[in-house]
Enzyme design. Sequence first.
Site, PDB file in Angstrom:
ATOM      1  N   THR A  40       0.826  -1.215   0.000  1.00  0.00           N
ATOM      2  CA  THR A  40       0.000   0.000   0.000  1.00  0.00           C
ATOM      3  C   THR A  40       0.856   1.258   0.000  1.00  0.00           C
ATOM      4  O   THR A  40       0.475   2.278  -0.569  1.00  0.00           O
ATOM      5  CB  THR A  40      -0.921  -0.014   1.243  1.00  0.00           C
ATOM      6  OG1 THR A  40      -1.761  -1.165   1.160  1.00  0.00           O
ATOM      7  CG2 THR A  40      -1.792   1.218   1.320  1.00  0.00           C
ATOM      8  N   SER A  86       1.375  -7.356  -0.660  1.00  0.00           N
ATOM      9  CA  SER A  86       2.132  -8.285   0.202  1.00  0.00           C
ATOM     10  C   SER A  86       1.509  -9.673   0.255  1.00  0.00           C
ATOM     11  O   SER A  86       2.189 -10.636   0.594  1.00  0.00           O
ATOM     12  CB  SER A  86       2.314  -7.723   1.605  1.00  0.00           C
ATOM     13  OG  SER A  86       1.119  -7.655   2.307  1.00  0.00           O
ATOM     14  N   THR A 121       1.239  -4.328   4.586  1.00  0.00           N
ATOM     15  CA  THR A 121       1.066  -4.684   6.000  1.00  0.00           C
ATOM     16  C   THR A 121       0.557  -6.115   6.196  1.00  0.00           C
ATOM     17  O   THR A 121       0.728  -6.679   7.265  1.00  0.00           O
ATOM     18  CB  THR A 121       0.056  -3.743   6.683  1.00  0.00           C
ATOM     19  OG1 THR A 121      -1.138  -3.724   5.907  1.00  0.00           O
ATOM     20  CG2 THR A 121       0.598  -2.346   6.841  1.00  0.00           C
ATOM     21  N   ASP A 122      -0.053  -6.705   5.150  1.00  0.00           N
ATOM     22  CA  ASP A 122      -0.705  -8.004   5.351  1.00  0.00           C
ATOM     23  C   ASP A 122       0.255  -9.105   5.782  1.00  0.00           C
ATOM     24  O   ASP A 122      -0.120 -10.004   6.532  1.00  0.00           O
ATOM     25  CB  ASP A 122      -1.439  -8.437   4.075  1.00  0.00           C
ATOM     26  CG  ASP A 122      -2.652  -7.571   3.808  1.00  0.00           C
ATOM     27  OD1 ASP A 122      -3.002  -6.742   4.686  1.00  0.00           O
ATOM     28  OD2 ASP A 122      -3.259  -7.701   2.729  1.00  0.00           O
TER      29      ASP A 122
END
EC number: 3.5.1.1
Length: 368
Positions: A40, A86, A121-122
Amino acid sequence: MRLQALTTLTTAAFAAAAPFKARQEEPKVPNVTVIATGGTIAGVGSTFDTTGYKAGVRPIVDILGDIPDIETRANVSTIQYSNLASEAIVSTDMVAIAKLVNNLLCAPDADQDGVVITQGTDTTEETAFLLDSLINCNKPVVVTASMRPGTAVSPDGPGNLLDAITLAGSETAKDRGAMVVLNDKIQSAFYTSKMQANNMNAFSEENAEIGGFLNYEPYFYYTASQPFFKKTFNLDETLKKNDTALPKVDVIYGSQDFDTNLLIAAVAASDAKGIVIQGVGEGSIPTFAEDTINSIVEQGIPVVVSAKPVYGAAAPKEDASEASYIKSGFVKAAQAKIYLELALANDYSMDDIRTLFEGDLRSSIFHQ
Ligand SMILES: *[C@@H]1O[C@H](CO)[C@@H](O)[C@H](O)[C@H]1NC(C)=O
Ligand SMILES: *[C@@H]1O[C@H](CO)[C@@H](O)[C@H](O)[C@H]1NC(C)=O
Ligand SMILES: *[C@@H]1O[C@H](CO)[C@@H](O)[C@H](O)[C@H]1NC(C)=O
């Protein structure tokens, strides 16, 4: 009159200081490499879009362009490893990134003071955990990300990246293991997890926070230390047999009506060399699943059980021979997968693997 005198004095002070300053060398800023993978933080969408944007579009050099005066904080070099969301990052990517980071920081001729990895972030917690386990030369490794794309009204990416770069170049960040930086917080990679799917306070596990930022400068709550339960692996030894991939470990999610056929399929159809079960509660396994687990362990395939709640530990049993499966302690399911992959790559025996996950917590609470 007074004002004028003061002005004169100030000018005189500057005039006196100037030649002295001119004799100084350029201020030495740390060398920091940013390895960009996408996410992101490199996302692009419309102004109001914080969900449907496309992740992994902007090159890292563009994102750095959003941070004025970054060169006063660090001599930043960049590596655009990939530009992916990710969820598309796989463990072979993580192995390749670990090798890159190790070369940049730990090789005999390494001239980098710290490394920042940008990603989505995942799976940030997985990348950070792998690097925490494999990069052991005391220099800062920082993973950062953002929850809003760069095109949002108030994107969090540039501030997070500035925090992360400053941290990676900071003397105070040494000897603390890998760290995750988002939302002005410094989190220990060993403990942190994504806790919030949408807002910017995405990482906030209760044991993880070790410091924060003011003026984009890091401060710490504690002197330098490592998580008590953390384990490290030698990178070269780990990759001796296969330098591109780690042995395959599958993760199975525990719930009511837990289907033991999934365990059998993980071994038979998916060729898993180890299994992590995210057990319900603090890593509870239903009695009806025990026979299947026992038969899998008898085939030499370790089964590690983690807790489902993010906070707390899957505690070992007092008598280690009471269960064929191994409890993961404070290591959560996605991270237990990584420890198990690393242990298998290093030819750990079943007993070694039990000690890896259970040893320190068992000796803490049962004095064994
Ligand atoms: C940065 O890298 C250059 C080139 O290798 C080296 O000369 C310099 O000493 C390094 N600076 C720091 C602060 O490590
Ligand atoms: C900045 O980093 C580059 C790449 O590592 C290096 O070649 C250069 O010497 C560094 N500059 C300084 C002033 O350290
Ligand atoms: C490493 O493991 C991967 C995935 O199992 C496999 O595709 C590859 O052939 C292996 N490489 C070597 C050198 O064994």
